[in-house]
Design an enzyme around this catalytic site. Structure first.
Site, PDB file in Angstrom:
ATOM      1  CB  CYS A 174     -30.187  10.925 -57.973  1.00 27.96           C
ATOM      2  SG  CYS A 174     -29.172  12.383 -58.277  1.00 27.96           S
TER       3      CYS A 174
HETATM    4  N1  LIG Z   1     -29.087  13.418 -55.554  1.00 24.96           N
HETATM    5  C1  LIG Z   1     -28.075  12.636 -55.876  1.00 24.96           C
HETATM    6  O1  LIG Z   1     -28.106  11.415 -55.707  1.00 24.96           O
HETATM    7  C2  LIG Z   1     -26.863  13.348 -56.439  1.00 24.96           C
HETATM    8  C3  LIG Z   1     -25.754  12.471 -56.967  1.00 24.96           C
HETATM    9  C4  LIG Z   1     -24.406  13.170 -57.002  1.00 24.96           C
HETATM   10  N2  LIG Z   1     -23.915  13.448 -55.671  1.00 24.96           N
HETATM   11  C5  LIG Z   1     -24.477  14.447 -57.823  1.00 24.96           C
HETATM   12  O2  LIG Z   1     -24.547  15.531 -57.301  1.00 24.96           O
HETATM   13  O3  LIG Z   1     -24.472  14.357 -59.029  1.00 24.96           O
END
Ligand SMILES: NC(=O)CC[C@H](N)C(=O)O
Length: 298
Positions: free
Chosen positions: A2
């Site tokens: 992300c």
């Molecule tokens: N890869 C991430 O940081 C994902 C952020 C969050 N857990 C989501 O699924 O949206």
């Protein structure tokens, strides 16, 4: 992964460049989150005209102009609609909460993804830079913006699962990581009357912060409370009507870098997203410390 990027402008002469600068930053983070993306812009006068409130929604079943006409009649004011598929923006001279409530009653199948006096939220599935260009982000102006590229960990790849999560007025939260105890916190919040829109872990963080702010807690304290309550991995960028804040968990394995000059404060998952900002060579650049809350006010 992300990818997170955010830009809080201190220098008004830079406001017309907000969208272009943010788009360049977002472009650098596409490989960290190719699933879907979203952005929140504060102060764009076309999307959020001065003196009007704005509501952003997903999956509106009717054209924006049609919905705007219905809302204009029911609220007895002029509501304007903009189609930016899959997001729809509505604005009018009416309180943000009233406009959001009217939208929910007229199109209950649509999902309100942001509301406030100054904030526009845009989200979608697909390549982040393609979405940004389709939404017209490069020509947006304003004083603050946040964008996120998602690689889903906790819920399906959908526009509603993409970030930002904007669940309180002019609030926005984006997240890199995953909360490990979000289900128990969600159940407690639900017992307290909080209603959720998605199965996403990040929404739990956003609802938790919004609840504290609604109860009069200040943003710094709300994020300290989040630190005490949430387990797992997280780098969060949180923004409000007048603030820009960063917080990370105790281990801080999710990257973050902050750069600050007299003209702006910027945060990103990686330095490459900051490398083209004007004056970055003279910026104070640092990595935020674990469990320390950093807040800048307008
Ligand atoms: N890869 C991430 O940081 C994902 C952020 C969050 N857990 C989501 O699924 O949206």
């Amino acid at each position: 992964m992300c990818g997170i990027v955010g830009l809080h402008l201190r220098e008004p002469s830079l406001y017309p460049q907000l969208g272009a600068l943010l788009t360049d930053m977002l472009g650098q983070m596409c490989d960290r989150g190719p699933d879907s993306a979203g952005m929140a812009i504060y102060g764009d006068k076309a999307w959020s005209p001065v003196g009007e409130s704005t509501v952003s929604l997903l999956d509106c079943p009717v054209p924006a102009a049609e919905l705007a006409a219905t809302l204009s009649a029911s609220l007895d004011t002029t509501v304007t609609g903009i189609d930016l598929h899959p997001t729809t923006i509505l604005h009018g001279v009416v309180g943000a909460e009233d406009l959001a409530a009217a939208v929910r009653s007229v199109v209950p199948s649509a999902r309100v993804i942001g509301f406030g006096d100054d904030l526009t939220v845009l989200k979608g599935v697909g390549n982040p830079i393609d979405l940004a260009n389709r939404f017209g982000l490069p020509s947006a102006s304003g004083w603050q913006g946040v964008a996120h590229t998602r690689m889903a960990t906790e819920s399906a790849v959908t526009a509603e699962g993409s970030h930002p999560f904007s669940v309180g007025p002019d609030q926005c939260l984006v997240h890199n990581g995953s909360f490990s105890n979000h289900m128990s916190i969600k159940h407690q919040l639900e017992r307290d009357g909080v209603v959720f829109d998605s199965a996403n872990d990040t929404e739990v963080g956003a609802r938790f912060v919004a609840k504290q702010l609604a109860e009069g807690v200040d943003l710094e304290k709300a994020l300290l409370m989040l630190n005490e309550t949430f387990d797992g991995f997280y780098t969060l960028l949180v923004s409000t009507a007048d603030s820009f804040a960063v917080v990370r968990d105790a281990i801080s394995c999710k990257p973050a870098v902050i750069a600050e000059t007299d003209q702006w404060v910027a945060m990103a998952s990686e330095y490459r997203a900051l490398a083209n900002l004007p004056g970055v060579d003279n910026a104070r650049i640092f990595e935020p410390e674990p469990e320390e809350v950093y807040v800048w006010h307008r």
